[in-house]
Design an enzyme around this catalytic site. Structure first.
Site, PDB file in Angstrom:
ATOM      1  N   MET B  37      46.702  37.938  35.850  1.00  0.00           N
ATOM      2  CA  MET B  37      47.943  37.793  34.461  1.00  0.00           C
ATOM      3  C   MET B  37      47.134  37.062  33.510  1.00  0.00           C
ATOM      4  SD  MET B  37      51.042  36.345  37.490  1.00  0.00           S
ATOM      5  CE  MET B  37      50.902  34.726  37.819  1.00  0.00           C
ATOM      6  N   ALA B  39      44.808  34.888  31.474  1.00  0.00           N
ATOM      7  CA  ALA B  39      43.749  33.692  31.264  1.00  0.00           C
ATOM      8  C   ALA B  39      42.549  33.899  32.288  1.00  0.00           C
ATOM      9  CB  ALA B  39      44.383  32.139  31.835  1.00  0.00           C
ATOM     10  N   LEU B  40      41.467  34.525  32.045  1.00  0.00           N
ATOM     11  CA  LEU B  40      40.108  35.227  32.955  1.00  0.00           C
ATOM     12  C   LEU B  40      39.875  34.186  32.687  1.00  0.00           C
ATOM     13  CD1 LEU B  40      39.960  38.869  31.161  1.00  0.00           C
ATOM     14  CD2 LEU B  40      41.464  37.436  33.239  1.00  0.00           C
ATOM     15  N   HIS B  44      37.619  35.744  37.626  1.00  0.00           N
ATOM     16  CA  HIS B  44      38.288  37.199  38.066  1.00  0.00           C
ATOM     17  C   HIS B  44      37.001  38.227  37.413  1.00  0.00           C
ATOM     18  CE1 HIS B  44      41.445  35.100  35.937  1.00  0.00           C
ATOM     19  NE2 HIS B  44      42.046  35.728  37.148  1.00  0.00           N
ATOM     20  N   LEU B 191      37.918  28.293  41.567  1.00  0.00           N
ATOM     21  CA  LEU B 191      38.355  28.900  40.272  1.00  0.00           C
ATOM     22  C   LEU B 191      39.589  29.063  39.647  1.00  0.00           C
ATOM     23  CD1 LEU B 191      34.999  30.487  38.824  1.00  0.00           C
ATOM     24  CD2 LEU B 191      35.960  27.779  38.581  1.00  0.00           C
TER      25      LEU B 191
END
Lengths: 284, 284
Positions: B37, B39-40, B44, B191
């Site tokens: 989604m 907003a790495l 990620h 995270l």
């Protein structure tokens, strides 16, 4: 032409199915798929023959899908005739028949369903609330197991055809859904595996359903009163000996919602004759 | 290494996406997919790096999926940083970033959903009833659009990973789901894009969630009283300043149902810290 000209392969498991489909693919074949619940009649055979004109190889599945039957419906007595079905498929050039068991499609840990609104709302859903979820779920599985280029569906189950199209579009399945016209007896009765349930007397009455739909259509096409024509058709069918009329409804042919000006329409019906539920529909 | 060493292609439509994926396939590439989604963060990027070790080409999608947000949830304020995300993806060797709009994934006539029981029952579903249907539906679409050989999912969203696995199995999707361990800050905080919501004070308290889970784990592993340990953890977290505790629960790691003797277990938690909902889980 002797049967041996058409070597019909059978598969009962996913690996066996996919081994054959992969061998078709290696030859560069275009693959058509016709899902059925067996008890095959000329209507199914017409789908297979049409599939054969659109692809190099035709895969037919035979699976009486428990998910699409309600608890009080005819799952247990649904007609089954595997040997006869296979002989018929051999005769029309089917290349592979897939005969999974319930355990193959729905192992104990199976927990998923497809649910749709849009074309799945109303009509059949008002009387068979589990039906389209069951159909969509098994069709999604079969599509993903077979991975065909196209699949052929009869217009006899018109709402089902619309639901499958919506699912294919919504989930980006990337295959073509090919509709095929309803096959009828000479007297107009739509071919259906469930016609086997009809007694001789019921069989004589059954064609009046199609005749009634044609009468409603002529009224609609002459810009007459649709609601009055449907009410008259219902009264005539009741007088002819039909039981509960689940619905006779004029809908938009694409969305199955309310009719839209200038758009194709479809007249759909479901009703009971003795212990048999019949459905039919025609373009308007 | 300069960015130009990794030519990162962008696609915003299905045809553009599939044109690039088809060109990868023509080269015989094995394709990995990482849905996000946006907003790495490092979590990620670790998924992308791992995907890179398992495939020739890595496709990452960035799509804030409205279907998985409830009406009172944080869809509107969910963090978005497309330019920053693309720079990060370029840096870890992502080959193609797919950035569909809501209209591309859900046109006006979109009517379908995937619904699951099994691992989707309870836990998150008790508090976010729409969540897994929304996740499964978008993941099914993305899988069918990208057609990867494998997809990498973080264990941070452990129930989501279980649900996606069940869906892939149930619908015969024929791709491999690769789990990847949760990335944590040095102080243990998992995270998450939602950590950006935390104030400095909240950020200082947040790691106590992971510590509390580790404490429960040691009790369970020492054959102590699980329920008492969870109750103590809840009291400690409340005293530390956390708000509503949605759940802390020990489950079977495979089914997410009741624990089974001799089977791996997972301890899962979701709770609020100010206006931010945090989730975490650990193997037991």
């Amino acid at each position: 032409m002797p049967d041996s000209a058409f070597p019909l392969t059978r598969a009962t498991t996913v690996p066996a199915l996919q081994a054959v489909v992969t061998s078709f693919r290696k030859d560069g074949a275009r693959i058509a798929f016709v899902p059925t619940m067996g008890a095959l009649h000329e209507g199914h055979l017409a789908l297979v023959r049409h599939a054969k004109t659109r692809a190099d190889k035709v895969v037919v599945s035979i699976f009486v899908n428990p998910l699409q039957f309600g608890p009080t419906e005819d799952l247990a007595r649904y007609p089954r005739n595997e040997a006869g079905d296979i002989a018929l498929l051999q005769g029309v050039g089917c290349d592979l028949v897939y005969l999974p068991t319930v355990d193959v499609l729905y192992p104990d840990d199976f927990v998923s369903r497809i649910e749709l609104k849009g074309p799945a709302l109303g009509l059949e859903t008002d009387f068979r609330p589990q039906f389209f979820s069951g159909v969509a779920t098994v069709v999604m599985k079969l599509f993903n197991q077979v991975r065909p280029d196209l699949a052929v569906f009869g217009e006899k189950d018109f709402q089902q055809l619309s639901v499958v199209r919506a699912m294919v579009r919504d989930f980006d399945l990337g295959l073509e859904i090919v509709p095929y016209p309803t096959m009828r007896e000479a007297d107009g009765l739509a071919l259906s595996s469930r016609n086997a349930y009809l007694s001789a007397d019921e069989r004589a009455v059954a064609p009046k359903l199609h005749a009634a739909l044609e009468t409603v259509r002529s009224v609609v096409q002459a810009a007459g009163d649709t609601e009055a024509a449907i009410a008259r058709a219902k009264a005539d069918l009741t007088a002819a000996g039909f039981g509960q009329i689940d619905y006779i409804a004029l809908r938009d042919a694409e969305t199955l919602g309310e009719v839209r000006a200038g758009k194709p329409r479809r007249l759909l019906a479901a009703l009971w004759l003795g212990k048999t539920r019949l459905i039919d529909n025609i373009a308007v």
